[in-house]
Design a protein around this motif. Structure first.
Motif, PDB file in Angstrom:
ATOM      1  N   ILE A   1       0.883  -1.175   0.000  1.00 34.89           N
ATOM      2  CA  ILE A   1       0.000   0.000   0.000  1.00 34.89           C
ATOM      3  C   ILE A   1       0.915   1.217   0.000  1.00 34.89           C
ATOM      4  O   ILE A   1       1.681   1.420   0.926  1.00 34.89           O
ATOM      5  N   GLN A   2       0.819   2.002  -1.047  1.00 36.38           N
ATOM      6  CA  GLN A   2       1.866   2.971  -1.340  1.00 36.38           C
ATOM      7  C   GLN A   2       1.863   4.194  -0.441  1.00 36.38           C
ATOM      8  O   GLN A   2       2.855   4.510   0.193  1.00 36.38           O
ATOM      9  N   ASP A   3       0.753   4.944  -0.393  1.00 38.12           N
ATOM     10  CA  ASP A   3       0.871   6.268   0.230  1.00 38.12           C
ATOM     11  C   ASP A   3      -0.356   6.741   0.985  1.00 38.12           C
ATOM     12  O   ASP A   3      -0.454   7.911   1.320  1.00 38.12           O
ATOM     13  N   ASN A   4      -1.317   5.870   1.274  1.00 40.95           N
ATOM     14  CA  ASN A   4      -2.565   6.307   1.892  1.00 40.95           C
ATOM     15  C   ASN A   4      -2.753   5.608   3.233  1.00 40.95           C
ATOM     16  O   ASN A   4      -2.952   4.394   3.292  1.00 40.95           O
ATOM     17  N   THR A   5      -2.702   6.382   4.317  1.00 38.52           N
ATOM     18  CA  THR A   5      -2.829   5.769   5.645  1.00 38.52           C
ATOM     19  C   THR A   5      -4.217   5.202   5.875  1.00 38.52           C
ATOM     20  O   THR A   5      -4.384   4.256   6.643  1.00 38.52           O
ATOM     21  N   ARG A   6      -5.228   5.767   5.232  1.00 37.39           N
ATOM     22  CA  ARG A   6      -6.582   5.227   5.394  1.00 37.39           C
ATOM     23  C   ARG A   6      -6.667   3.809   4.837  1.00 37.39           C
ATOM     24  O   ARG A   6      -7.379   2.956   5.372  1.00 37.39           O
ATOM     25  N   GLN A   7      -5.949   3.553   3.747  1.00 36.70           N
ATOM     26  CA  GLN A   7      -5.951   2.206   3.181  1.00 36.70           C
ATOM     27  C   GLN A   7      -5.241   1.235   4.119  1.00 36.70           C
ATOM     28  O   GLN A   7      -5.680   0.086   4.283  1.00 36.70           O
ATOM     29  N   LEU A   8      -4.148   1.677   4.735  1.00 39.52           N
ATOM     30  CA  LEU A   8      -3.466   0.822   5.718  1.00 39.52           C
ATOM     31  C   LEU A   8      -4.422   0.437   6.840  1.00 39.52           C
ATOM     32  O   LEU A   8      -4.527  -0.746   7.207  1.00 39.52           O
ATOM     33  N   GLU A   9      -5.121   1.432   7.384  1.00 36.85           N
ATOM     34  CA  GLU A   9      -6.049   1.172   8.484  1.00 36.85           C
ATOM     35  C   GLU A   9      -7.216   0.310   8.025  1.00 36.85           C
ATOM     36  O   GLU A   9      -7.722  -0.519   8.782  1.00 36.85           O
ATOM     37  N   GLY A  10      -7.646   0.502   6.773  1.00 36.37           N
ATOM     38  CA  GLY A  10      -8.748  -0.303   6.243  1.00 36.37           C
ATOM     39  C   GLY A  10      -8.395  -1.781   6.187  1.00 36.37           C
ATOM     40  O   GLY A  10      -9.221  -2.646   6.509  1.00 36.37           O
TER      41      GLY A  10
ATOM     42  N   VAL B   1      -9.568  -3.158  -0.388  1.00 34.64           N
ATOM     43  CA  VAL B   1      -9.465  -1.839   0.237  1.00 34.64           C
ATOM     44  C   VAL B   1      -9.096  -0.781  -0.782  1.00 34.64           C
ATOM     45  O   VAL B   1      -9.648   0.323  -0.790  1.00 34.64           O
ATOM     46  N   ILE B   2      -8.136  -1.102  -1.662  1.00 38.01           N
ATOM     47  CA  ILE B   2      -7.761  -0.145  -2.697  1.00 38.01           C
ATOM     48  C   ILE B   2      -8.946   0.160  -3.587  1.00 38.01           C
ATOM     49  O   ILE B   2      -9.194   1.303  -3.962  1.00 38.01           O
ATOM     50  N   SER B   3      -9.733  -0.881  -3.889  1.00 42.16           N
ATOM     51  CA  SER B   3     -10.938  -0.671  -4.707  1.00 42.16           C
ATOM     52  C   SER B   3     -11.983   0.133  -3.946  1.00 42.16           C
ATOM     53  O   SER B   3     -12.596   1.054  -4.488  1.00 42.16           O
ATOM     54  N   ASP B   4     -12.162  -0.189  -2.639  1.00 43.13           N
ATOM     55  CA  ASP B   4     -13.170   0.506  -1.824  1.00 43.13           C
ATOM     56  C   ASP B   4     -12.842   1.979  -1.643  1.00 43.13           C
ATOM     57  O   ASP B   4     -13.752   2.808  -1.530  1.00 43.13           O
ATOM     58  N   THR B   5     -11.542   2.315  -1.572  1.00 45.21           N
ATOM     59  CA  THR B   5     -11.167   3.693  -1.290  1.00 45.21           C
ATOM     60  C   THR B   5     -10.953   4.530  -2.545  1.00 45.21           C
ATOM     61  O   THR B   5     -10.603   5.691  -2.456  1.00 45.21           O
ATOM     62  N   LYS B   6     -11.166   3.929  -3.699  1.00 45.61           N
ATOM     63  CA  LYS B   6     -11.148   4.732  -4.913  1.00 45.61           C
ATOM     64  C   LYS B   6     -12.338   5.685  -4.889  1.00 45.61           C
ATOM     65  O   LYS B   6     -13.414   5.327  -4.415  1.00 45.61           O
ATOM     66  N   PRO B   7     -12.156   6.895  -5.381  1.00 43.84           N
ATOM     67  CA  PRO B   7     -13.268   7.839  -5.374  1.00 43.84           C
ATOM     68  C   PRO B   7     -14.484   7.272  -6.105  1.00 43.84           C
ATOM     69  O   PRO B   7     -14.345   6.627  -7.136  1.00 43.84           O
ATOM     70  N   GLU B   8     -15.649   7.488  -5.517  1.00 39.51           N
ATOM     71  CA  GLU B   8     -16.873   7.057  -6.184  1.00 39.51           C
ATOM     72  C   GLU B   8     -17.072   7.872  -7.455  1.00 39.51           C
ATOM     73  O   GLU B   8     -16.629   9.021  -7.545  1.00 39.51           O
ATOM     74  N   PRO B   9     -17.715   7.279  -8.459  1.00 35.40           N
ATOM     75  CA  PRO B   9     -17.969   8.035  -9.685  1.00 35.40           C
ATOM     76  C   PRO B   9     -18.711   9.328  -9.385  1.00 35.40           C
ATOM     77  O   PRO B   9     -19.611   9.362  -8.540  1.00 35.40           O
ATOM     78  N   ILE B  10     -18.319  10.391 -10.041  1.00 35.43           N
ATOM     79  CA  ILE B  10     -18.952  11.689  -9.824  1.00 35.43           C
ATOM     80  C   ILE B  10     -20.359  11.658 -10.410  1.00 35.43           C
ATOM     81  O   ILE B  10     -20.561  11.222 -11.548  1.00 35.43           O
ATOM     82  N   LYS B  11     -21.324  12.109  -9.613  1.00 36.46           N
ATOM     83  CA  LYS B  11     -22.722  12.136 -10.059  1.00 36.46           C
ATOM     84  C   LYS B  11     -23.056  13.519 -10.590  1.00 36.46           C
ATOM     85  O   LYS B  11     -22.525  14.528 -10.135  1.00 36.46           O
ATOM     86  N   ILE B  12     -23.973  13.546 -11.556  1.00 32.19           N
ATOM     87  CA  ILE B  12     -24.324  14.819 -12.174  1.00 32.19           C
ATOM     88  C   ILE B  12     -24.970  15.764 -11.165  1.00 32.19           C
ATOM     89  O   ILE B  12     -24.838  16.988 -11.261  1.00 32.19           O
ATOM     90  N   GLU B  13     -25.629  15.199 -10.125  1.00 31.81           N
ATOM     91  CA  GLU B  13     -26.210  16.039  -9.072  1.00 31.81           C
ATOM     92  C   GLU B  13     -25.109  16.783  -8.313  1.00 31.81           C
ATOM     93  O   GLU B  13     -25.281  17.953  -7.937  1.00 31.81           O
ATOM     94  N   GLN B  14     -23.965  16.116  -8.077  1.00 31.30           N
ATOM     95  CA  GLN B  14     -22.840  16.771  -7.408  1.00 31.30           C
ATOM     96  C   GLN B  14     -22.306  17.919  -8.262  1.00 31.30           C
ATOM     97  O   GLN B  14     -21.942  18.980  -7.743  1.00 31.30           O
ATOM     98  N   ILE B  15     -22.248  17.690  -9.559  1.00 32.66           N
ATOM     99  CA  ILE B  15     -21.743  18.722 -10.468  1.00 32.66           C
ATOM    100  C   ILE B  15     -22.632  19.951 -10.416  1.00 32.66           C
ATOM    101  O   ILE B  15     -22.155  21.085 -10.288  1.00 32.66           O
ATOM    102  N   ILE B  16     -23.926  19.748 -10.485  1.00 31.99           N
ATOM    103  CA  ILE B  16     -24.869  20.874 -10.466  1.00 31.99           C
ATOM    104  C   ILE B  16     -24.749  21.640  -9.146  1.00 31.99           C
ATOM    105  O   ILE B  16     -24.753  22.872  -9.118  1.00 31.99           O
ATOM    106  N   THR B  17     -24.612  20.903  -8.026  1.00 28.48           N
ATOM    107  CA  THR B  17     -24.468  21.547  -6.712  1.00 28.48           C
ATOM    108  C   THR B  17     -23.214  22.401  -6.656  1.00 28.48           C
ATOM    109  O   THR B  17     -23.237  23.556  -6.215  1.00 28.48           O
TER     110      THR B  17
END
Length: 442
Positions: free
Chosen positions: A303-312, A340-356
């Motif tokens: 796990i390269q550089d993310n402490t959250r992934q280590l803890e996960g 864990v690496i898959s789980d901590t990847k950013p979720e796909p951006i939703k168009i509702e988030q873009i509008i907000t």
């Protein structure tokens, strides 16, 4: 489903959690959780066992947070209280801080290494002597390197040392959401604009996480600028974190940038191997488990550089030991690392988030962006939202057009128009690039 009560909210959160948690795990650890109250931006849950509370906080709290934010559209704090058979709140057998997830972040369990030593020392100095040494303190670094840990460690240290001090910790996105709600006469018990200002301008210590989200939002920057000035003039401590140096936040108001740069700026870079091993061993002690040394080294190497992934990964190993009574082997941990690496990847951006995000940046309502109104400011915001949808999602032209009540040829034309605007107008290019950065950080 119409949301009318905390129970309705919790039912929706559980529906989302069940998509990623096994039925057995849900029944063992999460089934007994139930909502108690929602007030002052805090969602309070009850559970019938101190032991279950500790497992939930160690293993499932991140999922609860993410799904609660998804359902409500705003960041809420979560507190889990232990109740007896009569439903009365009792003190846990081993209370930690104030009982919230935030209280677990301390200087004692922050692993210091070559990549974070300066930021750690500056944070401790501020916690011991607020406003005497470094004010403001700016901590920056990429996601998952420990900025939030240090911010919360400052808060928890100060609360123990100076219990009478008023300390406010808030994420910048939540600060913006609460400001918007306050301007519209309150929401979720947050209160009016006067209450909002009194809360943040009369505090002794203000800790704001991810200040880069303020970039490009004129009204929020103005409010924060006035808050900053009020606190600074009254010799109150200010600490903020961001994902890059203030000089690289393109749409940050020059007045704010100069104030940030007048303080102490400390960076955190990804942890080295020795620091990662320390983080893993520290988490083992917190969770009361033991991981073989070869497995610990394997995790730190892969796990390269993310402490959250280590803890996960360590939390998944804890669940393996507690639920399945198994010893973690290298082959099992390899699977955990992939998950864990898959789980901590950013979720796909939703168009509702873009509008907000576009509506906040251009100071127009989300409804107006989706309307047929054609004033110049709305046309620009609408076109930018369509362009960003093309850039950050995999939605086809037709689907984007349908969202905005237009056809695919309008989206094609808009994409070309915005590209021309960005080429000819560096300021608008910076605005759009910062919106995209913020969306990818959420």
């Amino acid at each position: 489903m119409k949301i009318e009560s905390p129970n309705d909210i919790w039912n929706l959160v559980c529906d989302e959690i069940k998509k990623n948690v096994s039925e057995i795990a849900f029944d063992v650890w999460l089934k007994d959780l139930h909502p108690i109250d929602l007030k002052n931006g805090e969602f309070i849950l009850g559970i019938n066992s101190d032991y279950k509370k500790q497992i939930v906080e160690a293993t499932y709290l991140d999922q609860i947070h993410q799904n609660l934010k998804y359902i409500m559209g705003v960041e809420l704090a979560i507190t889990i209280l232990v109740e007896d058979e009569m439903g009365q709140v009792v003190e846990p057998s081993k209370p930690i801080g104030d009982g919230s997830f935030e209280s677990e972040y301390t200087f004692d369990n922050f692993i210091v290494g070559s990549t974070n030593r300066f930021a750690h020392a500056a944070s401790m100095a501020v916690a011991d002597n607020p406003n005497i040494i470094y004010n403001p303190l700016i901590i920056y670094g990429r996601s998952g390197v420990g900025k939030t840990h240090l911010l919360l460690a400052i808060k928890n240290h100060m609360r123990k040392k100076c219990p009478t001090k008023q300390i406010e910790y808030i994420r910048c996105e939540e600060f913006t959401n609460q400001l918007i709600s306050a301007l519209h006469d309150g929401k979720l018990g947050i209160g009016s604009i006067d209450n909002f200002r009194n809360r943040f301008r009369n505090t002794d210590v203000l800790l704001i996480d991810d200040i880069q989200f303020i970039a490009g939002k004129a009204q929020t920057q103005e409010e924060f600028f006035n808050t900053f000035n009020a606190l600074y003039q009254n010799k109150k401590q200010i600490v903020v974190t961001c994902d890059r140096p203030p000089k690289d936040i393109k749409l940050l108001d020059d007045r704010l940038r100069s104030r940030f740069e007048s303080g102490l700026i400390a960076d955190i870079t990804p942890p080295d191997f020795e620091t990662k091993v320390g983080i893993i061993r520290n988490k083992e002690q917190q969770l009361g488990i033991e991981i073989p040394e070869n497995v610990t080294y394997y995790i730190a190497e892969h796990i390269q550089d993310n402490t959250r992934q280590l803890e996960g990964v360590v939390k998944k190993i804890q669940a393996l030991i507690l639920i399945d009574q198994k010893v973690p082997t290298l082959s099992i941990v390899q699977g955990f690392i992939r998950e864990v690496i898959s789980d901590t990847k950013p979720e796909p951006i939703k168009i509702e988030q873009i509008i907000t995000e576009v509506s906040r940046t251009y100071n127009v309502s989300e409804g107006d962006i989706l309307s047929t109104r054609r004033s110049a400011d709305l046309v620009k915001a609408r076109q930018v939202a369509m362009y960003i949808a093309r850039e950050t999602t995999e939605l086809p032209y037709q689907a984007i057009g349908e969202t905005f009540g237009r056809n695919h040829t309008t989206v094609l034309y808009t994409e070309k128009k915005v590209k021309e605007m960005m080429r000819d107008n560096p300021f608008e290019k910076n605005v759009i690039e910062d919106i995209i950065k913020n969306l990818k950080q959420e």
